[in-house]
Design a protein around this motif. Sequence first.
Motif, short mmCIF file in Angstrom:
data_model
loop_
_atom_site.label_atom_id
_atom_site.label_comp_id
_atom_site.label_asym_id
_atom_site.label_seq_id
_atom_site.Cartn_x
_atom_site.Cartn_y
_atom_site.Cartn_z
N ALA A 5 0.83 -1.21 0.00
CA ALA A 5 0.00 0.00 0.00
C ALA A 5 0.86 1.25 0.00
O ALA A 5 0.52 2.25 -0.63
CB ALA A 5 -0.93 -0.01 1.21
N VAL A 41 0.10 5.29 -1.81
CA VAL A 41 -0.52 6.43 -1.11
C VAL A 41 0.55 7.43 -0.70
O VAL A 41 1.66 7.06 -0.35
CB VAL A 41 -1.30 5.97 0.15
CG1 VAL A 41 -2.52 5.20 -0.25
CG2 VAL A 41 -0.43 5.16 1.08
N VAL A 84 -4.90 10.11 4.61
CA VAL A 84 -4.97 9.00 3.68
C VAL A 84 -3.99 7.90 4.06
O VAL A 84 -4.31 6.71 4.02
CB VAL A 84 -4.67 9.50 2.25
CG1 VAL A 84 -4.50 8.33 1.30
CG2 VAL A 84 -5.78 10.40 1.77
N ALA A 111 -5.40 5.98 6.85
CA ALA A 111 -6.51 5.13 6.39
C ALA A 111 -5.97 3.89 5.68
O ALA A 111 -6.49 2.79 5.86
CB ALA A 111 -7.43 5.92 5.47
N ALA A 112 -4.93 4.08 4.89
CA ALA A 112 -4.37 2.95 4.15
C ALA A 112 -3.76 1.92 5.10
O ALA A 112 -3.96 0.72 4.96
CB ALA A 112 -3.32 3.44 3.15
N ALA A 148 -6.58 0.20 6.92
CA ALA A 148 -7.33 -0.72 6.07
C ALA A 148 -6.60 -2.04 5.89
O ALA A 148 -7.21 -3.10 5.76
CB ALA A 148 -7.59 -0.09 4.70
N THR A 149 -5.26 -1.98 5.89
CA THR A 149 -4.52 -3.22 5.68
C THR A 149 -4.21 -3.94 7.00
O THR A 149 -4.08 -5.15 7.01
CB THR A 149 -3.18 -2.95 4.96
OG1 THR A 149 -2.52 -1.86 5.61
CG2 THR A 149 -3.42 -2.58 3.51
N LEU A 162 -7.06 2.24 -3.19
CA LEU A 162 -6.13 1.17 -2.86
C LEU A 162 -6.67 -0.20 -3.28
O LEU A 162 -5.92 -1.06 -3.74
CB LEU A 162 -5.89 1.20 -1.36
CG LEU A 162 -4.55 0.73 -0.83
CD1 LEU A 162 -3.42 1.45 -1.51
CD2 LEU A 162 -4.51 0.96 0.68
N LEU A 207 -4.41 -2.61 -5.45
CA LEU A 207 -3.93 -3.87 -4.89
C LEU A 207 -4.78 -5.05 -5.32
O LEU A 207 -4.50 -6.18 -4.96
CB LEU A 207 -3.91 -3.80 -3.36
CG LEU A 207 -3.02 -2.74 -2.70
CD1 LEU A 207 -3.15 -2.82 -1.18
CD2 LEU A 207 -1.57 -2.91 -3.11
N LEU A 265 -9.28 -5.60 2.39
CA LEU A 265 -9.00 -4.33 3.03
C LEU A 265 -10.20 -4.03 3.92
O LEU A 265 -11.32 -4.41 3.59
CB LEU A 265 -8.85 -3.21 2.01
CG LEU A 265 -7.72 -3.36 1.00
CD1 LEU A 265 -7.74 -2.19 0.02
CD2 LEU A 265 -6.38 -3.44 1.71
N TYR A 266 -9.97 -3.34 5.02
CA TYR A 266 -11.05 -3.12 5.96
C TYR A 266 -11.39 -1.63 6.04
O TYR A 266 -10.50 -0.78 6.16
CB TYR A 266 -10.62 -3.62 7.34
CG TYR A 266 -11.70 -3.55 8.38
CD1 TYR A 266 -12.64 -4.56 8.49
CD2 TYR A 266 -11.79 -2.47 9.24
CE1 TYR A 266 -13.65 -4.50 9.43
CE2 TYR A 266 -12.79 -2.39 10.19
CZ TYR A 266 -13.72 -3.42 10.27
OH TYR A 266 -14.71 -3.35 11.21
#
Lengths: 433, 289
Positions: A30, A34, A41, A44-45, A48-49, B32, B36, B192-193
């Motif tokens: 990621a 980003v 951001v 958030a990335a 999210a991962t 993303l 990805l 992804l969450y």
Amino acid sequence: MLDLLAGFVGELRAAGLPVSLTENIDAMDAVRFVPLDDRTVFRAAMAATLVKRPEHRPAFDAVFDAYFAVAPFAGGDELDVDLGALLDDALRSGDAEAISRVARLAVARLAGMEEGRGVRGSAYVFKTMRMLDVDGALARLLAGAEWLERDDLTGAGLRLRAEIEAEVRRRLVAERGPQAVARSVRRPLPEDVDFLHASREDLTALQRSLRPLARRMASRLARRRRVGRQGRLDFRRTLRRSLSTGGVPADPRFRRPHPHKPEIVVLADVSGSVATFARFTLQLVHALAGEFSAVRTFVFIDGIDEVTRLFAGTDDLAAALTRVHEEADVVAADGHSDYGRALGTFWARWGREITPRTSVIVLGDARNNYHAAHADVLADLRRRCRRLWWLNPEPRSYWDTGDSIVSEYAVHCDGVFECRNLRQLEAFVSQIG
Amino acid sequence: MADRFESIGSVRDGLAGVDYLADEAIAGVVFLADRLDKPVLVEGPAGTGKTELAKAVARWSGSRLIRLQCYEGLDESKALYEWNYRKQLLRIQAGEGAGTSWSDLEDDIFTEEFLLSRPLLEAIRADEPVVLLIDEVDRVEVETEALLLEVLSDWQVSVPEMGTVSARRVPLVFLTSNGTRDLSEALKRRCLYLYLDYPSVEREREIILARVPELPGHLAAEVARIVRSLRLLDLRKAPSVSETLDWARTLVVLGVETLDASVTESTLHVLLKHRADIAAAARTLRTAG
Ligand SMILES: Nc1ncnc2c1ncn2[C@@H]1O[C@H](COP(=O)(O)OP(=O)(O)OP(=O)(O)O)[C@@H](O)[C@H]1O
Ligand SMILES: [Mg+2]
């Protein structure tokens, strides 16, 4: 960058977050896409991962803030500005820029941070808040405010506090590095908070995770009652269906089994030492009331009283619990836990209402202040009910030390469970449905 | 594989263009997901725009939206494919009448014509770009979840009678969940969450303006603040974004020009669904002046 990321993930794991190898790789991927300089951001990335449970987000944010802190405010103090006036403006407008400017100036001027002093950040935050007199300013502004303005102001106050914390942290990170700072703010995850040693912040986090937990558990219990829903083949309905396919049973039908809900009686020790534990467990059980055919609650110290009615028809479990403490008649002698006496009274007054459909759960540490155990009462109780469980909030290694007499009661129970945190409580509840 | 989206900014603007107001974090995660090639698992309270996000992405990017609505009891035959038994039986009966041999019949009835393609297979076989929405995934049983995971990992499906079908192009996938149960760790690892919470006052105001443009601007701001404050009360069910929008529409219909406590109180039932909640909110309105 990859080193920094490795340290970051390592620290997340140390804080208890279950970051897998795949997720670690995803985060590294990621990073290529980003912009690092856009913190929102980038955060958030990473989230999210790496974080897949909302309850873990605060722990993630604390570590993120340490590892990816921007440089602290470098400008000198603008000595001529009137911080008090700036503060009022910032709170009133709620403007993000204004709030962060006050925070930076206030920390520079008031926090008294010096290099090499190994103080935890919270002391500087506290000092800044007090010297700036944020509470005083808020109180003044709140005085004339109506409903919506009050929430605007309170929100601005919270954001200011967060900004002050962030600025203090930036300075600490600049001096001592991310790892040390991340460690100093490390807290147990909500599901691991020990009921017996929870701080006030921990309790707030616990309280917040209780509702989603209850929802999850309710649907799990309901689901389990329905399994085997595709029970035995229903021959007649299958045949009837097959008429439309020329007698070929193409669409088999199944009987529904009859679901049954257990009936629960909870006996909770609510004396000081275990009150928090009782509180959370009672809340969870009552939030799940719909999954049981009946829930009756009794609380005790040395006397015992039924409080089922306090929970009836209300969703405000916290208020109900407060009333439990005010209204229940739980002290019969000296106000120190006396399990033998409480159990005896329960058996004498309500014993006849226990039936083979009732599952009984006792909550407490079995610290009996050296009173008589009267374990025979529990033996009688066990003979009459369906199941008898005991949940103990103390670590197993403390059982039967001092005045704890767990084993004397345990022999009559179907199971005694260590229940020190939400994780263990959840594991227990999911097996009783 | 060609990327769909140019930049995070373009995602945010594109979504705004189809009336979905995303913040930086949402736009970043969607971006993303494309880069990805990973599914996005979207969780959060009811009515915060989880389902709508997938729809909006499809709308904006001109992709075909394929939706798998989950429910308890959803199985392979409804998610992936099934053979059309009735049609097959009719074919067999007709064939027997005409004296067709069994092996010819068998070749015949396991063909495209008798296959009922369900959303997952549909998404895999599609030629055009696809957004696959697997809605309310927390409702399916563990076995079906395992099936989903398999499809989301391999992007191919084998139909024993016909062979393996592989995706030409990995769809952009959104799974939504209300968190009524924990999804498996394996599924979460694959995704992804994105946690969609209630929007900030500012974003909710923009959502109102986009979705209910008839409402005067100053009222939109007021509505957003009131809803924010209602969510701070300890309610059984906090108002969702959909309820905010319903309320905004109600105010338009009523021709309201200033939002005072009495208008708010008389329309609370649009925002709040439980009687106890309405009573609690009304009490706050009256005492808070
Ligand atoms: N960011 C947004 N921009 C524009 N509209 C939004 C946004 N978020 C929510 N909405 C509106 O709110 C409504 C509810 O959203 P949606 O149905 O997607 O919620 P959900 O999160 O899927 O809820 P549920 O959990 O009940 O399925 C949508 O019709 C949409 O109009
Ligand atoms: Mg939805």
